[in-house]
Design a protein around this motif. Structure first.
Motif, PDB file in Angstrom:
ATOM      1  N   ARG A 158      -6.616 -12.783   4.652  1.00 27.40           N
ATOM      2  CA  ARG A 158      -7.998 -13.123   5.011  1.00 27.40           C
ATOM      3  C   ARG A 158      -8.965 -12.045   4.528  1.00 27.40           C
ATOM      4  N   LYS A 159      -8.615 -10.779   4.757  1.00 28.65           N
ATOM      5  CA  LYS A 159      -9.489  -9.675   4.362  1.00 28.65           C
ATOM      6  C   LYS A 159      -9.673  -9.618   2.851  1.00 28.65           C
ATOM      7  N   VAL A 160      -8.596  -9.874   2.106  1.00 26.52           N
ATOM      8  CA  VAL A 160      -8.692  -9.860   0.642  1.00 26.52           C
ATOM      9  C   VAL A 160      -9.596 -10.993   0.163  1.00 26.52           C
ATOM     10  N   ILE A 161      -9.384 -12.195   0.699  1.00 27.86           N
ATOM     11  CA  ILE A 161     -10.205 -13.341   0.289  1.00 27.86           C
ATOM     12  C   ILE A 161     -11.677 -13.095   0.594  1.00 27.86           C
ATOM     13  N   GLU A 162     -11.970 -12.475   1.728  1.00 28.80           N
ATOM     14  CA  GLU A 162     -13.357 -12.167   2.083  1.00 28.80           C
ATOM     15  C   GLU A 162     -14.018 -11.272   1.035  1.00 28.80           C
ATOM     16  N   LEU A 163     -13.222 -10.432   0.363  1.00 27.63           N
ATOM     17  CA  LEU A 163     -13.749  -9.495  -0.627  1.00 27.63           C
ATOM     18  C   LEU A 163     -13.767 -10.060  -2.048  1.00 27.63           C
ATOM     19  N   VAL A 164     -13.126 -11.231  -2.237  1.00 27.11           N
ATOM     20  CA  VAL A 164     -13.138 -11.870  -3.560  1.00 27.11           C
ATOM     21  C   VAL A 164     -14.476 -12.574  -3.752  1.00 27.11           C
ATOM     22  N   LYS A 165     -15.130 -12.301  -4.855  1.00 27.11           N
ATOM     23  CA  LYS A 165     -16.480 -12.826  -5.089  1.00 27.11           C
ATOM     24  C   LYS A 165     -16.472 -14.337  -5.341  1.00 27.11           C
ATOM     25  N   ASN A 166     -15.590 -14.790  -6.201  1.00 26.54           N
ATOM     26  CA  ASN A 166     -15.528 -16.217  -6.538  1.00 26.54           C
ATOM     27  C   ASN A 166     -14.452 -16.891  -5.688  1.00 26.54           C
ATOM     28  N   LYS A 167     -14.870 -17.436  -4.566  1.00 30.83           N
ATOM     29  CA  LYS A 167     -13.933 -18.046  -3.619  1.00 30.83           C
ATOM     30  C   LYS A 167     -13.259 -19.301  -4.194  1.00 30.83           C
ATOM     31  N   SER A 191       0.823  -1.210   0.000  1.00 35.85           N
ATOM     32  CA  SER A 191       0.000   0.000   0.000  1.00 35.85           C
ATOM     33  C   SER A 191       0.858   1.261   0.000  1.00 35.85           C
ATOM     34  N   LEU A 192       2.168   1.085   0.148  1.00 33.91           N
ATOM     35  CA  LEU A 192       3.153   2.173   0.160  1.00 33.91           C
ATOM     36  C   LEU A 192       2.838   3.183   1.277  1.00 33.91           C
ATOM     37  N   SER A 193       3.727   4.120   1.465  1.00 33.89           N
ATOM     38  CA  SER A 193       3.550   5.089   2.554  1.00 33.89           C
ATOM     39  C   SER A 193       2.427   6.087   2.267  1.00 33.89           C
ATOM     40  N   SER A 194       2.075   6.217   0.986  1.00 28.81           N
ATOM     41  CA  SER A 194       1.065   7.213   0.608  1.00 28.81           C
ATOM     42  C   SER A 194      -0.359   6.671   0.622  1.00 28.81           C
ATOM     43  N   GLY A 195      -0.525   5.375   0.848  1.00 28.75           N
ATOM     44  CA  GLY A 195      -1.853   4.791   0.758  1.00 28.75           C
ATOM     45  C   GLY A 195      -2.440   4.396   2.102  1.00 28.75           C
ATOM     46  N   ASP A 196      -3.744   4.287   2.130  1.00 32.14           N
ATOM     47  CA  ASP A 196      -4.453   3.764   3.294  1.00 32.14           C
ATOM     48  C   ASP A 196      -4.502   2.241   3.140  1.00 32.14           C
ATOM     49  N   HIS A 197      -3.921   1.531   4.096  1.00 36.57           N
ATOM     50  CA  HIS A 197      -3.717   0.095   3.950  1.00 36.57           C
ATOM     51  C   HIS A 197      -5.034  -0.646   3.706  1.00 36.57           C
ATOM     52  N   GLU A 198      -6.055  -0.372   4.491  1.00 40.95           N
ATOM     53  CA  GLU A 198      -7.333  -1.066   4.355  1.00 40.95           C
ATOM     54  C   GLU A 198      -7.980  -0.769   2.998  1.00 40.95           C
ATOM     55  N   LYS A 199      -7.864   0.467   2.565  1.00 37.85           N
ATOM     56  CA  LYS A 199      -8.416   0.858   1.259  1.00 37.85           C
ATOM     57  C   LYS A 199      -7.705   0.120   0.133  1.00 37.85           C
ATOM     58  N   GLN A 200      -6.383  -0.029   0.268  1.00 42.05           N
ATOM     59  CA  GLN A 200      -5.617  -0.687  -0.792  1.00 42.05           C
ATOM     60  C   GLN A 200      -5.873  -2.194  -0.828  1.00 42.05           C
ATOM     61  N   LEU A 201      -6.211  -2.793   0.320  1.00 41.78           N
ATOM     62  CA  LEU A 201      -6.608  -4.200   0.336  1.00 41.78           C
ATOM     63  C   LEU A 201      -7.887  -4.382  -0.480  1.00 41.78           C
ATOM     64  N   LYS A 202      -8.813  -3.451  -0.354  1.00 43.49           N
ATOM     65  CA  LYS A 202     -10.053  -3.500  -1.125  1.00 43.49           C
ATOM     66  C   LYS A 202      -9.763  -3.338  -2.619  1.00 43.49           C
ATOM     67  N   GLN A 203      -8.821  -2.462  -2.945  1.00 41.29           N
ATOM     68  CA  GLN A 203      -8.433  -2.272  -4.350  1.00 41.29           C
ATOM     69  C   GLN A 203      -7.850  -3.564  -4.917  1.00 41.29           C
ATOM     70  N   LEU A 204      -6.974  -4.207  -4.155  1.00 45.91           N
ATOM     71  CA  LEU A 204      -6.364  -5.471  -4.572  1.00 45.91           C
ATOM     72  C   LEU A 204      -7.444  -6.509  -4.861  1.00 45.91           C
ATOM     73  N   ALA A 205      -8.390  -6.659  -3.944  1.00 47.00           N
ATOM     74  CA  ALA A 205      -9.471  -7.629  -4.125  1.00 47.00           C
ATOM     75  C   ALA A 205     -10.316  -7.287  -5.354  1.00 47.00           C
ATOM     76  N   ASN A 206     -10.547  -6.002  -5.585  1.00 45.00           N
ATOM     77  CA  ASN A 206     -11.342  -5.570  -6.737  1.00 45.00           C
ATOM     78  C   ASN A 206     -10.654  -5.943  -8.049  1.00 45.00           C
ATOM     79  N   TYR A 207      -9.341  -5.760  -8.111  1.00 45.45           N
ATOM     80  CA  TYR A 207      -8.596  -6.152  -9.313  1.00 45.45           C
ATOM     81  C   TYR A 207      -8.671  -7.665  -9.532  1.00 45.45           C
ATOM     82  N   ILE A 208      -8.601  -8.432  -8.465  1.00 43.96           N
ATOM     83  CA  ILE A 208      -8.730  -9.893  -8.594  1.00 43.96           C
ATOM     84  C   ILE A 208     -10.109 -10.243  -9.142  1.00 43.96           C
TER      85      ILE A 208
END
Length: 376
Positions: free
Chosen positions: A182-191, A133-150
């Protein structure tokens, strides 16, 4: 321990037909992706990994039809099932958690390209680093972004499963804490199309103690509680040059690092790991080094406490051989471990001194304020 046979052209390692485990290694695909299959076979792999294109270049020419057919044919002839036995490694530059939208999109383009390459080859799993998430990002927000790209990648592909690797660092790096995954997997639609690869070096360096047989099993239980055993799709099997909690991704040869051979014996007896790729990524000068380590792992699988009556003498003999091997390998890695421990302690002492100085400055500020208050 079984010895490798040799030929005039190269050392050959016979692929085990009796092991319960898919021990293998990350092999070269230089000269064409089809070469990865024969390279794996020649060192006795029962599973393998490779890069689908250069790990440090964004673009690469597409696979030719001829090369795709040759890859598939090699898999048939050498009896590798691409759906279960092959776990390609994603590009190092991919960072789907990057807060910079333009850079994240560039990462996604490469990510999607690699998933499509997997499907062209009939490969069922794709392993990748989840990024930072780098120093400029909000970690929780970037986890959601990662899951969205997946999720988007799953929509644009048909069957390949995205396998998230745990990481060695802390702070902004995604995946050094199992709860991130765990948080990323929870946000992935197709488990059904997401999984996890555990890297033993990364695990240890991130601060999860797997330095004994018991602590290894404790970690596996923790993984099951946090993420779920059903998501475990692969293992990257590496010792660690860095000490526990060193937060450094420094792979070491099996038995020569801080994790030690006892744990790899536990791996070779862990039924939870049967049937998934167990991939060596240790620092070998030549592929033959992987062949030797695969045979070492298969030997570790063979030895152990045999419960049958009358096996006491053989058990004692096996244990003596194991202890001798532990001492020998630890001696080989002694200088490397010592060097990394010195660096680790130096870094730790620097942080401690910085924290003490900060506390001292805060104390001075309080004393100064109190003094001024008294004067008034």
């Amino acid at each position: 321990m079984p010895k490798a046979s040799s030929t005039k052209t190269a050392i050959k390692f016979t692929r085990s037909t009796t092991s319960k485990f898919k021990f293998g290694a990350h092999v070269s695909a230089s000269g064409g992706i089809s070469k990865s299959v024969t390279n794996a076979f020649n060192i006795g792999c029962n599973s393998f990994a490779m890069f689908l294109k250069s790990p440090r270049k964004w673009s690469a020419p597409p696979f030719t039809t001829e090369e795709i057919n040759k890859f598939r044919q090699n898999c048939i002839e050498l009896k590798y099932d691409p759906l279960t036995d092959i776990l390609p490694h994603g590009q190092y530059m991919i960072n789907l958690a990057n807060p910079d939208k333009e850079k994240a999109e560039k990462s996604f383009e490469s990510f999607l390209d690699e998933l499509r390459r997997c499907e062209e080859l009939g490969i069922g799993h794709y392993n990748f680093h989840p990024g930072s998430s780098l120093s400029s990002g909000d970690h929780e927000k970037q986890l959601k972004q990662l899951a969205n790209y997946i999720n988007i990648a799953h929509e644009k592909t048909s069957f390949v499963k995205t396998v998230i690797e745990n990481m060695a660092g802390t702070g902004n790096l995604v995946g050094s804490d199992l709860n991130d995954i765990r948080k990323v997997i929870e946000l992935v639609k197709n488990k059904d199309r997401v999984g996890v690869c555990i890297d033993t070096c990364h695990t240890f360096a991130a601060g999860y103690d797997i330095g004994t047989e018991q602590s290894f099993y404790n970690f596996m239980n923790e993984f099951d509680q946090i993420i779920g055993q059903e998501y475990l799709m692969g293992i990257h099997l590496n010792d660690s040059k860095a000490p526990l909690g060193g937060n450094r991704d420094l792979h070491e040869k099996i038995g020569q690092g801080y994790i030690g051979l006892e744990v790899f014996k536990a791996v070779a007896h862990c039924d939870l790991l049967c049937g998934i790729p167990i991939i060596l990524e240790t620092p070998q000068e030549k592929d033959e080094g992987y062949g030797e380590e695969i045979k070492l792992l298969e030997w570790l699988e063979e030895i152990g406490d045999k419960p049958e009556e009358g096996m006491e003498e053989e058990n004692e003999k096996d244990n003596k051989l194991l202890q001798d091997k532990i001492v020998y390998l630890q001696k080989l890695g002694e200088n490397s471990r010592k060097k990394q421990m010195e660096l680790f302690e130096k870094k730790k002492n620097g942080k401690d001194n910085k924290a003490k100085k900060k506390r001292s400055n805060n104390d001075d500020d309080i004393i100064t304020k109190l003094a001024k208050k008294v004067k008034r």
